[in-house]
Design a protein around this motif. Structure first.
Motif, PDB file in Angstrom:
ATOM      1  N   THR A  36       0.742  -6.123   3.421  1.00 51.46           N
ATOM      2  CA  THR A  36      -0.520  -5.498   3.024  1.00 51.46           C
ATOM      3  C   THR A  36      -1.668  -6.486   2.874  1.00 51.46           C
ATOM      4  O   THR A  36      -2.788  -6.200   3.285  1.00 51.46           O
ATOM      5  CB  THR A  36      -0.300  -4.697   1.720  1.00 51.46           C
ATOM      6  N   VAL A  72       0.828  -1.203   0.000  1.00 53.21           N
ATOM      7  CA  VAL A  72       0.000   0.000   0.000  1.00 53.21           C
ATOM      8  C   VAL A  72       0.867   1.260   0.000  1.00 53.21           C
ATOM      9  O   VAL A  72       0.506   2.272  -0.623  1.00 53.21           O
ATOM     10  CB  VAL A  72      -0.992  -0.013   1.194  1.00 53.21           C
ATOM     11  N   THR A  84      -5.167  -0.805  -2.207  1.00 56.14           N
ATOM     12  CA  THR A  84      -3.829  -0.764  -2.822  1.00 56.14           C
ATOM     13  C   THR A  84      -3.972  -0.683  -4.351  1.00 56.14           C
ATOM     14  O   THR A  84      -3.270   0.091  -5.016  1.00 56.14           O
ATOM     15  CB  THR A  84      -3.028  -2.027  -2.418  1.00 56.14           C
ATOM     16  N   THR A 137       0.591  -6.054  -3.202  1.00 58.29           N
ATOM     17  CA  THR A 137       0.147  -6.484  -1.852  1.00 58.29           C
ATOM     18  C   THR A 137       0.837  -7.759  -1.348  1.00 58.29           C
ATOM     19  O   THR A 137       0.292  -8.453  -0.500  1.00 58.29           O
ATOM     20  CB  THR A 137      -1.394  -6.706  -1.732  1.00 58.29           C
TER      21      THR A 137
END
Ligand SMILES: Cc1cc2nc3c(=O)[nH]c(=O)nc-3n(C[C@H](O)[C@H](O)[C@H](O)COP(=O)(O)OP(=O)(O)OC[C@H]3O[C@@H](n4cnc5c(N)ncnc54)[C@H](O)[C@@H]3O)c2cc1C
Length: 805
Positions: free
Chosen positions: A44, A14, A154, A40
């Motif tokens: 994340t 992110v 994200t 990610t």
């Protein structure tokens, strides 16, 4: 694969995605993000997705507010849902101390434009009927709190950045980063090489390893973290509205609704640092082994706080790692010692902070400085003392204290002592109570003999009060001694030294044998240092400022160092000693040196190299206590000798050691500001009164000159003022709102009790149209409105007659 980019960002979590979004939004298009796997693929993907504004640092809290408000905009730009749930959040208070803490947070939020409010146990139950409020005194409610989908968010950042021109390369590990002679970087990846004019490390769980590729250690550490999601619970899903978040500090837990059930996570005392020797490159979309035993006590507590949990089945347990810096705030900005290399790491709350981190970094890279003071997350707030072992101990302490009340007078114990001076043992024998800054121990005050050397953390006046008062009186009435090791000290010498200092400092560079107080400014005219510059020889200067800002200041000094003609050395740890201050200080110094230290020979603001006893000393006639006083610097190994010389000669003059608490009390009478309170990159010289040290007329085009000239032309809109406060047992500390006729018109920068004047004093900003002698205002301290009056002159020695005499 392309061969060149203006910026390469390593890491598609992110934070990396927020960085490329903000870089492109502020106008840089030639931006590439390189991700070793899919977006990610670090911390994340398994985040719980909660967000909140609460942070002890007001600018961090404001940036968290910015992050949260950004999500709707991202959704609009991209059409990608972040699955936002703005459900609000409650932070429970189970003790009077925590209620005080929440009251002071609420007060801070007033001038930050955050709409938090304190609510009663009845109101808590209305908002969150599943919460058992037994033992709860109240809560802070924040309507901005909520949660989102980490992956969707994200991807929303990433898509928005791509729409603005950024490129994202997936499944391409960065293997090496090698500096080039022109300051750019060779980025070696599995798919080929790319030259980056600027490089950003946003590698999250692998930030340490990616930093090592450039030869630096970034002081962060991953910790394991567990939360679990429950099966459906009728009391949860049979409601019309979604439940708010509840943070329960006593139970070390946070709780929120997830679909028809609940999610609850814990910051447990029995916590575990993860990947102590480094993060495996093959660690990917996998979870760590769950360990419910570790959170057993917290779970038991949670079952009492939320009885519905006891009946619910557990659907999933997540145990994942994420990174922290020693104080829990991110590591952002230019990495000291490297050119064109930026950190966007240690972001422990990516969904509260990621937007603010991306914005800050983009402003810094593109505009040369962030639009607000971000020292609280500057990578240069830590120095070399912060090695992996120290970091791990401090990160563990920080994790354990995630929900602990932070008191303004508190000193945290982990990893201490680390750095000490030779005087440390002498102070220990005198029952010193120590604090630490930047890894170095300093005396806060001396506890009475026979008492435990410990200051009880408090929002109110502490058990140190009476003793600090005695130390202050010893200074003002006789002579006091304390260490000068907690100044950062730099030697600047060589034929180009004068010109160099004249360019980086906004004030007059002193004549031989003199010292000057000198603000250092950013290009935008903000205060980035308040220095004392002493001229020892024609081309040799001693420059001093805050000890804790060493890496921050060295980074700036080095960035502006000319190619030749100037030698710059950080002598903070080599040059130490003592200050003596008070009406008898001159007599004491005269007893231990053959040099003439009379006011004629050595006036206020002069500097000399003289022998003090048998020690070779640099002596400056200046004192932060506002007294007639001297800072005496000697080589490290002569400090104990200097102490003995001064104490033997000073005992019959009533010499008494004093600590930082007394020094900070004494400065209040003189309206002396201090670094990171009154003087910091949010403020300008004109606003703070430092303009009296700015040389507006000097020919040199010093950094920040155009900005301060423009500001002087226009005038400042606010001004730093001194207030005498009718406080009873709790003095203003910082960030308390200042009220005038029912409106918040300003805030406190720092305050405390002046033992000399026997008054509670606060410094703070008011709009210039309200600044007048005797102006009556109210300062909100721990939820109470306290009357205060503005004084336009310092309370002690307003004309400096005593100081100069
Ligand atoms: C269990 C758990 C619950 C959490 N709950 C919350 C929450 O509720 N709210 C919240 O705000 N935060 C929460 N967090 C924290 C949050 O996950 C982190 O703050 C955030 O994910 C950090 O993002 P990042 O981009 O800095 O790092 P990461 O997500 O670790 O991303 C780094 C990326 O860099 C890539 N990378 C690394 N090295 C290289 C290389 N050499 N070449 C190319 N790419 C590389 C990795 O593959 C990875 O994708 C939680 C974390 C955990 C573990």
């Amino acid at each position: 694969m392309r061969s060149h980019a203006r910026v390469v960002v390593i890491g598609g979590g992110v934070v990396g995605c927020s960085v490329i979004y903000h870089l492109t939004r502020l106008g840089w298009k030639d931006v590439v993000l390189i991700e070793r796997s899919e977006l990610t693929s670090g911390s994340t993907w398994h985040a719980a997705g909660g967000f909140h504004t609460l942070n002890a640092d007001t600018n961090m809290a404001a940036l968290q507010g910015y992050t949260i408000r950004l999500y709707r905009e991202l959704e609009e730009i991209t059409g990608q849902s972040c699955s936002l749930h703005h459900v609000g959040g409650l932070t429970l208070a189970e003790s009077p101390e925590r209620l005080d803490f929440l009251k002071s947070a609420r007060a801070m939020h007033r001038h930050m434009g955050l709409d938090t409010e304190l609510v009663t146990p009845d109101e808590i139950r209305k908002l969150s009927p599943i919460t058992n409020t037994d033992g709860v005194l109240g809560a802070l409610y924040d309507p901005l709190d909520g949660h989102l989908d980490p992956s969707g968010t994200t991807h929303a950042y990433a898509r928005a950045a791509q729409m603005q021109g950024a490129e994202i390369m997936l499944r391409n590990p960065v293997l090496e980063t090698n500096p080039r002679t022109d300051g750019s970087w060779d980025v070696v990846t599995e798919q080929g090489n790319i030259v980056a004019e600027q490089l950003v490390n946003a590698a999250g769980l692998w930030a340490r390893e990616v930093g090592a590729m450039a030869g630096v250690y970034l002081p962060l550490h991953p910790m394991e973290h567990q939360y679990f999601a429950t099966d459906s619970i009728p009391e949860v899903f049979e409601r019309d509205a979604e439940l708010p978040h509840v943070m329960d500090p006593e139970g070390e837990s946070y709780l929120r609704q997830e679909g028809k059930g609940l999610v609850i996570g814990f910051y447990e005392q029995d916590c575990v640092p993860w990947a102590v020797d480094g993060t495996r490159w093959d660690f990917g979309h996998e979870l760590l082994t769950e360990n419910l035993d570790r959170i057993g006590d917290s779970m038991e507590f949670a079952f009492k706080r939320y009885p519905v949990l006891a009946e619910a089945g557990i659907k999933t347990i997540i145990n994942g790692p994420f990174t922290f810096a020693a104080d829990g705030n991110p590591l952002v900005g230019p990495v000291p010692g490297l050119r064109n290399y930026w950190s966007a790491c240690a972001v422990m709350a990516g969904f509260s902070q990621g937007g603010g981190v991306g914005l800050t970094l983009a402003e810094w890279m593109i505009e040369g400085e962030p639009s607000r003071d971000v020292f609280a997350m500057d990578v240069a707030r830590f120095g070399d003392y912060c090695n992996p072992s120290y970091t791990r101990l401090k990160v563990t302490e920080n994790y354990q204290r995630r929900f602990t009340v932070s008191y303004p007078n508190e000193e945290l114990p982990a990893a201490r002592p680390l750095d000490t001076t030779p005087a440390y043992g002498i102070w220990q024998q005198q029952n010193a109570v120590f604090g630490a800054a930047y890894g170095m121990e300093h005396v806060n005050y001396f506890a009475p003999q026979g008492e435990e050397p410990y200051e009880i953390p408090s929002f109110r006046r502490s058990n140190a009060f009476a003793t600090v008062g005695e130390e202050c009186r010893a200074v003002r009435e006789r002579v006091g001694i304390n260490e000068v090791h907690n100044f950062g000290k730099y030697e600047v010498c060589g034929p180009g030294a004068f010109q160099y200092l004249d360019t980086i400092m906004a004030g007059k560079i002193p004549a031989l044998g003199r010292i000057s107080l000198n603000p250092m400014l950013s290009p935008g005219g903000k205060i980035i240092g308040d220095f004392t510059v002493g001229r020892l020889q024609q081309d040799v200067f001693q420059v001093t400022a805050s000890f804790a800002a060493q890496a921050y200041h060295m980074r700036w000094f080095e960035q502006h160092l000319p190619g030749s003609g100037v030698q710059l050395t950080n002598v903070s740890q080599q040059r130490i000693g003592f200050q003596i201050a008070g009406p008898k200080a001159q007599e004491l110094l005269g007893r231990v040196t053959r040099a003439d230290v009379s006011t004629t020979a050595m006036p206020f603001l002069s500097i000399r190299e003289i022998d003090v006893g048998q020690c070779q000393a640099i002596v400056q006639r200046v004192s932060y206590t506002g007294d007639r006083g001297y800072e005496i610097y000697v080589p490290w190994h002569q400090q104990v000798a200097l102490y003995q010389i001064l104490t033997q000669a000073g005992t019959d003059l009533g010499l008494r050691p004093f600590g930082m608490r007394a020094m900070m009390s004494l400065r209040l009478d003189k309206s002396f500001g201090s670094w990171m309170r009154e003087f910091k990159p949010d403020y300008t010289p004109l606003e703070t009164g430092l303009d009296r040290f700015v040389d507006y007329r000097k020919d040199t085009d010093y950094i920040g000159k155009a900005a301060v000239l423009a500001e002087r032309e226009k005038g400042a809109t606010r001004q730093l003022c001194t207030f005498v406060v009718e406080a009873r047992d709790a003095d203003a500390v910082a960030w308390e709102p200042i009220w005038h006729q029912g409106d918040v018109v300003g805030y406190v920068t720092s305050g405390g009790y002046s033992h000399h004047s026997q008054k509670s004093i606060a410094f703070g900003f008011l709009p210039v149209n309200l600044v007048e002698e005797g102006r009556e205002v109210e300062i909100e301290i721990l939820g109470e409105m306290i009357a205060a009056k503005l004084y336009t002159e310092p309370l002690f020695d307003p004309k400096n007659d005593y100081l100069r005499g």
